[in-house]
Scaffold this motif. Structure first.
Motif, PDB file in Angstrom:
ATOM      1  N   TYR A 127       0.840  -1.192   0.000  1.00  0.00           N
ATOM      2  CA  TYR A 127       0.000   0.000   0.000  1.00  0.00           C
ATOM      3  C   TYR A 127       0.872   1.238   0.000  1.00  0.00           C
ATOM      4  O   TYR A 127       2.094   1.172   0.117  1.00  0.00           O
ATOM      5  CB  TYR A 127      -0.951   0.006   1.200  1.00  0.00           C
ATOM      6  CG  TYR A 127      -0.302  -0.166   2.543  1.00  0.00           C
ATOM      7  CD1 TYR A 127      -0.033   0.920   3.367  1.00  0.00           C
ATOM      8  CD2 TYR A 127       0.041  -1.435   3.023  1.00  0.00           C
ATOM      9  CE1 TYR A 127       0.550   0.757   4.616  1.00  0.00           C
ATOM     10  CE2 TYR A 127       0.619  -1.611   4.265  1.00  0.00           C
ATOM     11  CZ  TYR A 127       0.879  -0.511   5.057  1.00  0.00           C
ATOM     12  OH  TYR A 127       1.466  -0.667   6.278  1.00  0.00           O
ATOM     13  N   MET A 128       0.214   2.398  -0.178  1.00  0.00           N
ATOM     14  CA  MET A 128       0.931   3.662  -0.250  1.00  0.00           C
ATOM     15  C   MET A 128       0.540   4.561   0.909  1.00  0.00           C
ATOM     16  O   MET A 128      -0.569   4.458   1.460  1.00  0.00           O
ATOM     17  CB  MET A 128       0.631   4.376  -1.572  1.00  0.00           C
ATOM     18  CG  MET A 128       1.245   3.701  -2.794  1.00  0.00           C
ATOM     19  SD  MET A 128       0.758   4.516  -4.339  1.00  0.00           S
ATOM     20  CE  MET A 128       1.416   6.156  -4.072  1.00  0.00           C
ATOM     21  N   GLY A 184       2.316  10.090   6.114  1.00  0.00           N
ATOM     22  CA  GLY A 184       2.140   8.747   6.644  1.00  0.00           C
ATOM     23  C   GLY A 184       0.713   8.239   6.676  1.00  0.00           C
ATOM     24  O   GLY A 184       0.458   7.196   7.277  1.00  0.00           O
ATOM     25  N   ARG A 185      -0.212   8.951   6.025  1.00  0.00           N
ATOM     26  CA  ARG A 185      -1.595   8.453   5.978  1.00  0.00           C
ATOM     27  C   ARG A 185      -1.749   7.456   4.828  1.00  0.00           C
ATOM     28  O   ARG A 185      -1.208   7.654   3.738  1.00  0.00           O
ATOM     29  CB  ARG A 185      -2.581   9.602   5.814  1.00  0.00           C
ATOM     30  CG  ARG A 185      -2.687  10.511   7.032  1.00  0.00           C
ATOM     31  CD  ARG A 185      -3.775  11.546   6.847  1.00  0.00           C
ATOM     32  NE  ARG A 185      -3.428  12.483   5.796  1.00  0.00           N
ATOM     33  CZ  ARG A 185      -2.909  13.693   5.976  1.00  0.00           C
ATOM     34  NH1 ARG A 185      -2.665  14.115   7.214  1.00  0.00           N
ATOM     35  NH2 ARG A 185      -2.616  14.480   4.956  1.00  0.00           N
ATOM     36  N   VAL A 186      -2.535   6.409   5.057  1.00  0.00           N
ATOM     37  CA  VAL A 186      -2.728   5.355   4.054  1.00  0.00           C
ATOM     38  C   VAL A 186      -3.570   5.894   2.903  1.00  0.00           C
ATOM     39  O   VAL A 186      -4.662   6.433   3.112  1.00  0.00           O
ATOM     40  CB  VAL A 186      -3.414   4.132   4.696  1.00  0.00           C
ATOM     41  CG1 VAL A 186      -3.627   3.048   3.648  1.00  0.00           C
ATOM     42  CG2 VAL A 186      -2.580   3.595   5.858  1.00  0.00           C
ATOM     43  N   SER A 187      -3.067   5.731   1.652  1.00  0.00           N
ATOM     44  CA  SER A 187      -3.795   6.254   0.491  1.00  0.00           C
ATOM     45  C   SER A 187      -4.317   5.154  -0.428  1.00  0.00           C
ATOM     46  O   SER A 187      -5.134   5.431  -1.300  1.00  0.00           O
ATOM     47  CB  SER A 187      -2.898   7.217  -0.299  1.00  0.00           C
ATOM     48  OG  SER A 187      -1.683   6.589  -0.683  1.00  0.00           O
ATOM     49  N   ILE A 205      -9.456   1.918   6.693  1.00  0.00           N
ATOM     50  CA  ILE A 205      -8.088   2.348   6.945  1.00  0.00           C
ATOM     51  C   ILE A 205      -7.622   3.498   6.064  1.00  0.00           C
ATOM     52  O   ILE A 205      -6.689   4.226   6.427  1.00  0.00           O
ATOM     53  CB  ILE A 205      -7.134   1.144   6.793  1.00  0.00           C
ATOM     54  CG1 ILE A 205      -5.837   1.378   7.591  1.00  0.00           C
ATOM     55  CG2 ILE A 205      -6.842   0.851   5.339  1.00  0.00           C
ATOM     56  CD1 ILE A 205      -6.023   1.493   9.075  1.00  0.00           C
ATOM     57  N   LEU A 206      -8.245   3.706   4.892  1.00  0.00           N
ATOM     58  CA  LEU A 206      -7.802   4.799   4.014  1.00  0.00           C
ATOM     59  C   LEU A 206      -7.947   6.135   4.739  1.00  0.00           C
ATOM     60  O   LEU A 206      -8.978   6.431   5.342  1.00  0.00           O
ATOM     61  CB  LEU A 206      -8.614   4.819   2.720  1.00  0.00           C
ATOM     62  CG  LEU A 206      -8.392   3.639   1.772  1.00  0.00           C
ATOM     63  CD1 LEU A 206      -9.280   3.772   0.531  1.00  0.00           C
ATOM     64  CD2 LEU A 206      -6.931   3.532   1.363  1.00  0.00           C
ATOM     65  N   GLY A 207      -6.875   6.923   4.696  1.00  0.00           N
ATOM     66  CA  GLY A 207      -6.869   8.210   5.385  1.00  0.00           C
ATOM     67  C   GLY A 207      -6.366   8.134   6.814  1.00  0.00           C
ATOM     68  O   GLY A 207      -6.100   9.169   7.434  1.00  0.00           O
ATOM     69  N   GLN A 208      -6.212   6.909   7.353  1.00  0.00           N
ATOM     70  CA  GLN A 208      -5.716   6.742   8.710  1.00  0.00           C
ATOM     71  C   GLN A 208      -4.174   6.701   8.704  1.00  0.00           C
ATOM     72  O   GLN A 208      -3.560   6.292   7.728  1.00  0.00           O
ATOM     73  CB  GLN A 208      -6.241   5.440   9.325  1.00  0.00           C
ATOM     74  CG  GLN A 208      -7.756   5.356   9.366  1.00  0.00           C
ATOM     75  CD  GLN A 208      -8.350   6.400  10.294  1.00  0.00           C
ATOM     76  OE1 GLN A 208      -7.833   6.622  11.383  1.00  0.00           O
ATOM     77  NE2 GLN A 208      -9.420   7.052   9.847  1.00  0.00           N
ATOM     78  N   HIS A 209      -3.568   7.098   9.813  1.00  0.00           N
ATOM     79  CA  HIS A 209      -2.099   7.101   9.888  1.00  0.00           C
ATOM     80  C   HIS A 209      -1.584   5.680  10.099  1.00  0.00           C
ATOM     81  O   HIS A 209      -2.158   4.903  10.867  1.00  0.00           O
ATOM     82  CB  HIS A 209      -1.617   7.995  11.024  1.00  0.00           C
ATOM     83  CG  HIS A 209      -0.188   8.405  10.904  1.00  0.00           C
ATOM     84  ND1 HIS A 209       0.843   7.663  11.424  1.00  0.00           N
ATOM     85  CD2 HIS A 209       0.389   9.470  10.276  1.00  0.00           C
ATOM     86  CE1 HIS A 209       1.996   8.263  11.148  1.00  0.00           C
ATOM     87  NE2 HIS A 209       1.746   9.364  10.456  1.00  0.00           N
ATOM     88  N   PHE A 210      -0.505   5.351   9.405  1.00  0.00           N
ATOM     89  CA  PHE A 210      -0.002   3.980   9.432  1.00  0.00           C
ATOM     90  C   PHE A 210       0.544   3.582  10.803  1.00  0.00           C
ATOM     91  O   PHE A 210       0.788   2.396  11.065  1.00  0.00           O
ATOM     92  CB  PHE A 210       1.068   3.790   8.354  1.00  0.00           C
ATOM     93  CG  PHE A 210       2.459   4.226   8.743  1.00  0.00           C
ATOM     94  CD1 PHE A 210       3.477   3.296   8.913  1.00  0.00           C
ATOM     95  CD2 PHE A 210       2.761   5.562   8.958  1.00  0.00           C
ATOM     96  CE1 PHE A 210       4.755   3.679   9.264  1.00  0.00           C
ATOM     97  CE2 PHE A 210       4.039   5.957   9.308  1.00  0.00           C
ATOM     98  CZ  PHE A 210       5.044   5.014   9.469  1.00  0.00           C
ATOM     99  N   SER A 211       0.750   4.527  11.698  1.00  0.00           N
ATOM    100  CA  SER A 211       1.291   4.207  13.028  1.00  0.00           C
ATOM    101  C   SER A 211       0.342   3.331  13.831  1.00  0.00           C
ATOM    102  O   SER A 211       0.758   2.724  14.819  1.00  0.00           O
ATOM    103  CB  SER A 211       1.600   5.488  13.801  1.00  0.00           C
ATOM    104  OG  SER A 211       0.427   6.269  13.976  1.00  0.00           O
TER     105      SER A 211
END
Length: 656
Positions: A165-166, A171-174, A191-197
């Motif tokens: 994923y990108m 660091g937000r999931v796109s 999860i889209l738009g959420q921070h990968f942390s």
């Protein structure tokens, strides 16, 4: 007549000058990549350039006067697109579109169309200007690109073993593939738009690991790691993570590509393997300890038998002086052999304190030539070969001699029917990989001892440096010779290697690091040991063991010195506080409850800097500790001569 033809010249013999209209017609006809032509008010073609003929296939004679709708597809004609195009151009001053058009041969091509109304000076509509460009190749390229992107999207979505994923620049999931959903448990809309942390453990988030990962990816162009990650349901999995930064065509950072793989099963298997390896190592260690204990007990029991029997014989009366001297000598010899055995064990454990000095290996070996010849059988030939120049080493010279002699003894035993022993030394650049250890870099000296003997069986080759392991018959070897050489090499910062072929011979190679230091000229210990104190000494002896303490005090009295005993460091400091001036020297054990001997010596050095100090211990690692190097050190067991020599040395240093 069509307007794409030039007007006839008024001079039949020579052409007249070109007018502005003539030049314009020449320019339009020269354009071949664009169809440029005029329509009248009703949409009939009134001019036709070379580009129009090339794109659409009609000559000017075939198309001038025809309605331009013949270029449209039947479905566009039925939909009234030609009329709407002209109406839009008339109403809005322009019509632009892309669409399919039809050539004369019926084939279709993708075009870009531009239509503008043409007005007379009074503003009245007199027709339309139309420009058409063939975009078929561009369309095909775009289609190929779209198809490629779609195939790539299908490929990425089809990967289920990797989360691909990108992230955007912060660091937000796109985007989110099927593998990411399977591994982490989140659907794309969750999860889209959420921070990968959120995939990191709380402890990693608290330490700032997610931000650090992106920072490393940007600065080093890649981030790789293995660590625990958290699924949607809160369970953890061991992940292999790769993060790469992404840039657009202008080099602007636009985000990150992130690939995560669940390798929990592999980690579990590795952990199981590590546990099995540790268990095997522990079993081997216990086996070695068992062998070591048995060997030590056997050798020490033999020595104690000599000491006890000799002591009992001395108790009996009626022995003449010669026999008494023989028993006394037997006790002393047994004690010396016990001390040597102890030193060999400590050398193997790398806890024997060394007394390093700078020397040339070839000089030491040449000095031992007569001793080596004494060890070797008469049927053996000895060859020595040393490189010139040969570098210097810094090591314990006596331990070096012992290691060489131990290897010589082994070589002698391996050639009962005669053979050749070759001792050589050379400078080398680095140490090759030895016994699965990595190679070492730097400058070394390599001392090789090569025989033409029976060789060593492959099964035994990996164990020859273990203490008490020997392939010799009972009572023909202790199994400590090579372990001493191994311990000396390791403790000196070097290595020892062995190559052997059964029936052909064996070659041991001792590697020691070279030194650039200059050799120091020192007074030999032998000269000091022969010196007696000029007067009786008043000594503060610190020893916590009652038996050793009382014996030591009696021993000092026999030597002519007076001794006051303290049982620990606290008592010693209290005595010194009262009458430090009454003592010539402090003689202390190192290992004691509470404050140890080294710490006591440092305290005395601070308060009474001129008071000589001698430390003693039977623990090699204590004497090898760098913190004790500033004091005189005596290893247990020691002789009267060694003890006297240390006292003299300490007193001599104190008066300088």
């Amino acid at each position: 007549m069509s307007t794409d033809s030039l007007p006839p010249s008024t001079d039949s013999d020579a052409p007249g000058p070109l007018t502005g209209d003539d030049r314009f017609h020449l320019l339009v006809n020269a354009i071949k990549d664009y169809a440029i032509y005029l329509l009248d008010e009703q949409g009939r073609v009134s001019s036709w350039n070379t580009g129009a003929q090339r794109l659409k296939g009609y000559t000017a004679d075939e198309i001038v006067g025809q309605h331009f709708s013949r270029f449209y597809t039947p479905e566009d004609i039925d939909a009234g697109l030609p009329e709407r195009a002209l109406a839009t151009a008339r109403a809005k001053g322009k019509f632009e579109a892309q669409g399919w058009r039809v050539k004369k041969d019926g084939t279709r091509f993708w075009t870009s169309v531009h239509i503008e109304p043409v007005l007379d000076p009074d503003g009245a509509l007199i027709g339309f200007a139309k420009v058409t460009r063939d975009l078929s190749e561009i369309l095909e390229s775009e289609r190929a690109l779209l198809a490629s992107e779609e195939r790539f999207r299908i490929l990425v979505q089809g990967v289920r073993d990797y989360a691909i994923y990108m992230l955007d620049p912060v660091g937000r999931v796109s985007n989110w593939n099927a593998g990411a959903q399977l591994i982490k448990g989140y659907a794309a809309h969750e999860i889209l738009g959420q921070h990968f942390s959120r995939f990191y453990t709380p402890e990693d988030r608290q330490r700032g690991v997610p931000a650090h990962a992106l920072q490393v990816a940007l600065s080093e162009k890649k981030y790789e790691s293995e660590a625990w990650r958290v699924r949607k349901d809160g369970s953890r999995f061991w992940a292999s993570v790769v993060i790469d930064p992404l840039y657009d065509e202008q080099g602007k950072h636009i985000g990150f590509a992130k690939i995560t793989r669940d390798i929990t099963d592999r980690k579990r298997a590795q952990d199981e393997m590590d546990r099995a390896r540790d268990a095997l190592a522990q079993a081997q260690k216990l086996e070695a300890i068992g062998r070591l204990t048995g060997g030590v007990a056997h050798d020490f029991n033999n020595l104690l038998t000599i000491i006890r029997s000799s002591a009992e014989m001395l108790r009996k009366t009626g022995h003449d002086e010669v026999r008494r001297e023989r028993y006394i000598q037997a006790i002393a010899d047994a004690a010396d052999r016990a001390a040597l055995l102890s030193r060999q064990l400590l050398a193997y454990a790398r806890q024997q304190p060394l007394r390093p000095e700078i020397f040339r290996a070839d000089a030491r070996i040449k000095a031992m030539t007569q001793m080596i010849r004494t060890i070797l059988r008469a049927t053996l030939s000895l060859e020595m070969q040393f490189a010139d120049p040969l570098g210097q080493v810094e090591a314990d010279a006596s331990q070096f001699d012992t290691a060489i002699l131990n290897m010589v003894v082994n070589a002698n035993d391996a050639m009962p029917d005669g053979g050749r022993l070759k001792i050589s030394a050379r400078n080398v650049d680095g140490v090759p990989p030895v016994r699965a250890h990595a190679a070492a870099h730097g400058e070394f000296i390599a001392i090789s001892i090569e025989d033409t003997g029976s060789g060593i069986e492959p099964a035994a080759l990996g164990r020859i440096f273990e203490p008490f392991f020997t392939t010799k018959p009972v009572n023909k070897g202790t199994g400590l010779g090579l372990s001493q050489a191994y311990g000396f090499a390791k403790q000196s910062g070097g290595e020892i290697d062995v190559v052997s072929r059964v029936g052909e011979g064996t070659c041991f190679t001792l590697y020691l690091p070279l030194t650039t230091k200059s050799a120091r000229i020192a007074v030999p210990d032998e000269m000091v040991q022969d010196t007696e104190p000029t007067r009786p000494l008043s000594i503060l002896m610190v020893e916590d063991n009652d038996e050793v303490g009382e014996f030591g005090r009696g021993l000092l009295a026999e030597m002519g010195h007076s001794a006051t005993r303290a049982v620990n460091a606290t008592e010693a400091l209290s005595i010194l506080q009262e009458r430090a001036a009454g003592f010539d020297l402090v003689f202390s054990d190192v290992v004691m409850p509470g404050t140890n001997g080294v710490e006591l010596a440092k305290e005395i050095r601070l308060k009474w800097p001129d008071l000589p100090i001698v430390l003693t211990s039977g623990y090699g690692h204590v004497l090898a500790d760098d913190r004790s190097r500033e004091f005189e050190l005596l290893h247990k067991p020691y002789s009267l001569r060694e003890l006297q020599a240390l006292f003299v040395r300490a007193m001599t240093k104190a008066t300088r």
